[in-house]
Design a protein around this motif. Structure first.
Motif, PDB file in Angstrom:
ATOM      1  N   GLY A  24     -10.990  22.340 -20.280  1.00 39.81           N
ATOM      2  CA  GLY A  24     -11.907  23.454 -20.444  1.00 39.81           C
ATOM      3  C   GLY A  24     -10.560  24.816 -20.390  1.00 39.81           C
ATOM      4  O   GLY A  24     -10.057  25.376 -21.517  1.00 39.81           O
ATOM      5  N   ALA A  25     -10.132  24.348 -18.846  1.00 34.47           N
ATOM      6  CA  ALA A  25      -8.974  25.380 -18.677  1.00 34.47           C
ATOM      7  C   ALA A  25      -7.686  24.652 -19.370  1.00 34.47           C
ATOM      8  O   ALA A  25      -7.231  25.902 -19.862  1.00 34.47           O
ATOM      9  CB  ALA A  25      -8.400  25.402 -17.142  1.00 34.47           C
ATOM     10  N   VAL A  26      -7.825  23.114 -19.929  1.00 34.34           N
ATOM     11  CA  VAL A  26      -6.166  22.825 -21.025  1.00 34.34           C
ATOM     12  C   VAL A  26      -6.386  23.371 -22.079  1.00 34.34           C
ATOM     13  O   VAL A  26      -5.182  23.677 -22.581  1.00 34.34           O
ATOM     14  CB  VAL A  26      -6.272  21.261 -20.642  1.00 34.34           C
ATOM     15  N   SER A  27      -7.458  23.621 -22.345  1.00 36.99           N
ATOM     16  CA  SER A  27      -7.933  24.395 -23.764  1.00 36.99           C
ATOM     17  C   SER A  27      -7.595  25.853 -24.105  1.00 36.99           C
ATOM     18  O   SER A  27      -6.659  26.480 -24.937  1.00 36.99           O
ATOM     19  CB  SER A  27      -9.302  24.186 -24.559  1.00 36.99           C
ATOM     20  N   VAL A  28      -7.909  26.587 -23.641  1.00 36.42           N
ATOM     21  CA  VAL A  28      -7.787  27.668 -22.922  1.00 36.42           C
ATOM     22  C   VAL A  28      -6.312  28.142 -22.619  1.00 36.42           C
ATOM     23  O   VAL A  28      -5.810  29.470 -23.107  1.00 36.42           O
ATOM     24  CB  VAL A  28      -8.724  28.986 -21.357  1.00 36.42           C
ATOM     25  N   LEU A  29      -5.186  27.300 -22.060  1.00 32.99           N
ATOM     26  CA  LEU A  29      -4.105  27.526 -21.818  1.00 32.99           C
ATOM     27  C   LEU A  29      -3.655  27.604 -22.336  1.00 32.99           C
ATOM     28  O   LEU A  29      -2.474  27.471 -23.175  1.00 32.99           O
ATOM     29  CB  LEU A  29      -3.562  26.953 -20.472  1.00 32.99           C
ATOM     30  N   ASP A  30      -4.247  26.466 -23.554  1.00 26.48           N
ATOM     31  CA  ASP A  30      -3.216  25.967 -24.845  1.00 26.48           C
ATOM     32  C   ASP A  30      -3.452  27.303 -25.805  1.00 26.48           C
ATOM     33  O   ASP A  30      -2.210  27.578 -26.896  1.00 26.48           O
ATOM     34  CB  ASP A  30      -3.826  24.378 -25.456  1.00 26.48           C
ATOM     35  N   ILE A  31      -4.738  27.765 -26.234  1.00 27.71           N
ATOM     36  CA  ILE A  31      -4.724  28.930 -26.971  1.00 27.71           C
ATOM     37  C   ILE A  31      -4.001  30.035 -26.494  1.00 27.71           C
ATOM     38  O   ILE A  31      -2.942  30.474 -27.732  1.00 27.71           O
ATOM     39  CB  ILE A  31      -6.029  28.696 -26.993  1.00 27.71           C
ATOM     40  N   VAL A  32      -3.673  30.166 -25.173  1.00 30.65           N
ATOM     41  CA  VAL A  32      -2.766  31.609 -24.802  1.00 30.65           C
ATOM     42  C   VAL A  32      -1.493  31.304 -25.104  1.00 30.65           C
ATOM     43  O   VAL A  32      -0.740  31.869 -25.653  1.00 30.65           O
ATOM     44  CB  VAL A  32      -3.249  31.628 -23.613  1.00 30.65           C
ATOM     45  N   LEU A  33      -0.865  30.044 -24.981  1.00 27.09           N
ATOM     46  CA  LEU A  33       0.710  29.665 -25.572  1.00 27.09           C
ATOM     47  C   LEU A  33       0.862  29.469 -26.841  1.00 27.09           C
ATOM     48  O   LEU A  33       1.813  30.090 -26.891  1.00 27.09           O
ATOM     49  CB  LEU A  33       1.177  28.379 -24.952  1.00 27.09           C
ATOM     50  N   SER A  34      -0.054  29.458 -27.688  1.00 22.47           N
ATOM     51  CA  SER A  34       0.105  29.173 -28.806  1.00 22.47           C
ATOM     52  C   SER A  34       0.337  30.669 -29.164  1.00 22.47           C
ATOM     53  O   SER A  34       0.490  30.732 -30.425  1.00 22.47           O
ATOM     54  CB  SER A  34      -0.436  28.493 -29.641  1.00 22.47           C
ATOM     55  N   ALA A  42      11.260  33.668 -31.960  1.00 18.39           N
ATOM     56  CA  ALA A  42      12.143  32.895 -31.104  1.00 18.39           C
ATOM     57  C   ALA A  42      12.152  32.468 -29.791  1.00 18.39           C
ATOM     58  O   ALA A  42      12.017  31.369 -29.670  1.00 18.39           O
ATOM     59  CB  ALA A  42      13.809  33.961 -31.887  1.00 18.39           C
ATOM     60  N   VAL A  43      11.544  33.321 -29.238  1.00 19.99           N
ATOM     61  CA  VAL A  43      11.302  33.229 -27.825  1.00 19.99           C
ATOM     62  C   VAL A  43      10.242  32.615 -27.762  1.00 19.99           C
ATOM     63  O   VAL A  43      10.285  32.111 -26.854  1.00 19.99           O
ATOM     64  CB  VAL A  43      11.485  35.048 -27.201  1.00 19.99           C
ATOM     65  N   GLY A  44      10.009  32.895 -29.031  1.00 17.85           N
ATOM     66  CA  GLY A  44       7.739  32.162 -28.367  1.00 17.85           C
ATOM     67  C   GLY A  44       8.693  30.792 -28.969  1.00 17.85           C
ATOM     68  O   GLY A  44       7.253  29.880 -28.319  1.00 17.85           O
ATOM     69  N   ILE A  46       9.683  28.406 -26.924  1.00 18.44           N
ATOM     70  CA  ILE A  46       9.636  27.844 -24.784  1.00 18.44           C
ATOM     71  C   ILE A  46       8.516  27.966 -25.132  1.00 18.44           C
ATOM     72  O   ILE A  46       7.618  26.721 -24.494  1.00 18.44           O
ATOM     73  CB  ILE A  46       9.816  29.060 -24.453  1.00 18.44           C
ATOM     74  N   PHE A  47       7.455  29.037 -25.169  1.00 19.20           N
ATOM     75  CA  PHE A  47       6.152  28.566 -25.241  1.00 19.20           C
ATOM     76  C   PHE A  47       5.022  27.858 -25.917  1.00 19.20           C
ATOM     77  O   PHE A  47       4.288  26.808 -25.469  1.00 19.20           O
ATOM     78  CB  PHE A  47       4.944  30.079 -25.572  1.00 19.20           C
ATOM     79  N   SER A  48       5.865  27.773 -27.153  1.00 17.32           N
ATOM     80  CA  SER A  48       5.330  26.706 -28.215  1.00 17.32           C
ATOM     81  C   SER A  48       5.739  25.200 -27.685  1.00 17.32           C
ATOM     82  O   SER A  48       4.595  24.156 -27.792  1.00 17.32           O
ATOM     83  CB  SER A  48       5.740  26.540 -29.631  1.00 17.32           C
ATOM     84  N   LEU A  49       6.402  25.010 -26.800  1.00 13.29           N
ATOM     85  CA  LEU A  49       7.048  23.851 -26.140  1.00 13.29           C
ATOM     86  C   LEU A  49       5.967  24.023 -24.815  1.00 13.29           C
ATOM     87  O   LEU A  49       6.037  22.966 -24.354  1.00 13.29           O
ATOM     88  CB  LEU A  49       8.472  23.248 -25.959  1.00 13.29           C
ATOM     89  N   ALA A  50       6.240  24.696 -24.350  1.00 13.51           N
ATOM     90  CA  ALA A  50       5.321  24.186 -22.825  1.00 13.51           C
ATOM     91  C   ALA A  50       3.720  24.144 -23.986  1.00 13.51           C
ATOM     92  O   ALA A  50       3.183  23.364 -22.728  1.00 13.51           O
ATOM     93  CB  ALA A  50       5.434  25.603 -22.200  1.00 13.51           C
ATOM     94  N   GLY A  51       3.001  24.914 -24.513  1.00  8.67           N
ATOM     95  CA  GLY A  51       2.375  23.937 -24.772  1.00  8.67           C
ATOM     96  C   GLY A  51       2.115  22.532 -25.601  1.00  8.67           C
ATOM     97  O   GLY A  51       0.725  22.091 -25.117  1.00  8.67           O
ATOM     98  N   LEU A  52       2.998  22.565 -25.922  1.00  7.97           N
ATOM     99  CA  LEU A  52       3.338  20.827 -25.734  1.00  7.97           C
ATOM    100  C   LEU A  52       3.056  20.258 -24.907  1.00  7.97           C
ATOM    101  O   LEU A  52       2.781  19.107 -24.430  1.00  7.97           O
ATOM    102  CB  LEU A  52       4.198  20.150 -26.765  1.00  7.97           C
ATOM    103  N   ALA A  53       3.847  20.536 -24.120  1.00  9.51           N
ATOM    104  CA  ALA A  53       4.506  19.556 -22.244  1.00  9.51           C
ATOM    105  C   ALA A  53       2.836  19.519 -22.391  1.00  9.51           C
ATOM    106  O   ALA A  53       2.351  18.815 -21.212  1.00  9.51           O
ATOM    107  CB  ALA A  53       4.963  20.531 -21.547  1.00  9.51           C
ATOM    108  N   LEU A  54       1.958  20.986 -22.183  1.00 10.49           N
ATOM    109  CA  LEU A  54       0.598  20.683 -21.809  1.00 10.49           C
ATOM    110  C   LEU A  54       0.112  19.930 -22.347  1.00 10.49           C
ATOM    111  O   LEU A  54      -1.149  18.933 -21.312  1.00 10.49           O
ATOM    112  CB  LEU A  54       0.568  21.836 -21.479  1.00 10.49           C
ATOM    113  N   ALA A  55      -0.405  19.965 -23.663  1.00  3.45           N
ATOM    114  CA  ALA A  55      -1.272  18.589 -24.566  1.00  3.45           C
ATOM    115  C   ALA A  55      -1.168  17.491 -23.856  1.00  3.45           C
ATOM    116  O   ALA A  55      -1.619  16.538 -23.917  1.00  3.45           O
ATOM    117  CB  ALA A  55      -0.903  18.990 -25.283  1.00  3.45           C
TER     118      ALA A  55
END
Length: 98
Positions: A24-34, A42-44, A46-55
């Motif tokens: 649940g926490a991973v899903s919430v963090l992934d949604i926020v990063l997305s 363009a700066v985003g 980094i957040f998209s890659l962080a979401g991929l790393a989290l997954a």
């Protein structure tokens, strides 16, 4: 699903509640990063890659948890942060499921 099926087994209740909290926490963090990744252009990236790393991390933790549980014969194997948080609430969470 296992919380409903194995609600009479304390170890199954523990593993199910731990899984609900962790993923649940991973899903919430992934949604926020997305969302941040899509809003920041363009700066985003980094957040998209962080979401991929989290997954990827979530899949690795899931596999490691299954292997650890198999090694211990289903006995409670706590995740480093989540296990200590969910242990007191596992019985209460499963009792709320009728």
């Amino acid at each position: 699903m296992f919380l409903f099926v194995g609600k009479n087994d304390p170890d199954v209740k523990f593993h199910a509640s731990q899984s609900i909290v962790f993923f649940g926490a991973v899903s919430v963090l992934d949604i926020v990063l997305s969302i941040l990744g899509s809003l920041l252009g363009a700066v985003g990236i980094i957040f998209s890659l962080a979401g991929l790393a989290l997954a990827v991390l979530a899949v690795v933790v899931w596999i490691m948890a299954m292997v650890q549980t198999d090694k211990t014969g289903g006995v409670r194997a706590e995740l480093p942060l989540v296990g200590k948080f969910t242990a007191p609430y596992a019985d209460r969470l499963a009792a709320s499921v009728k």
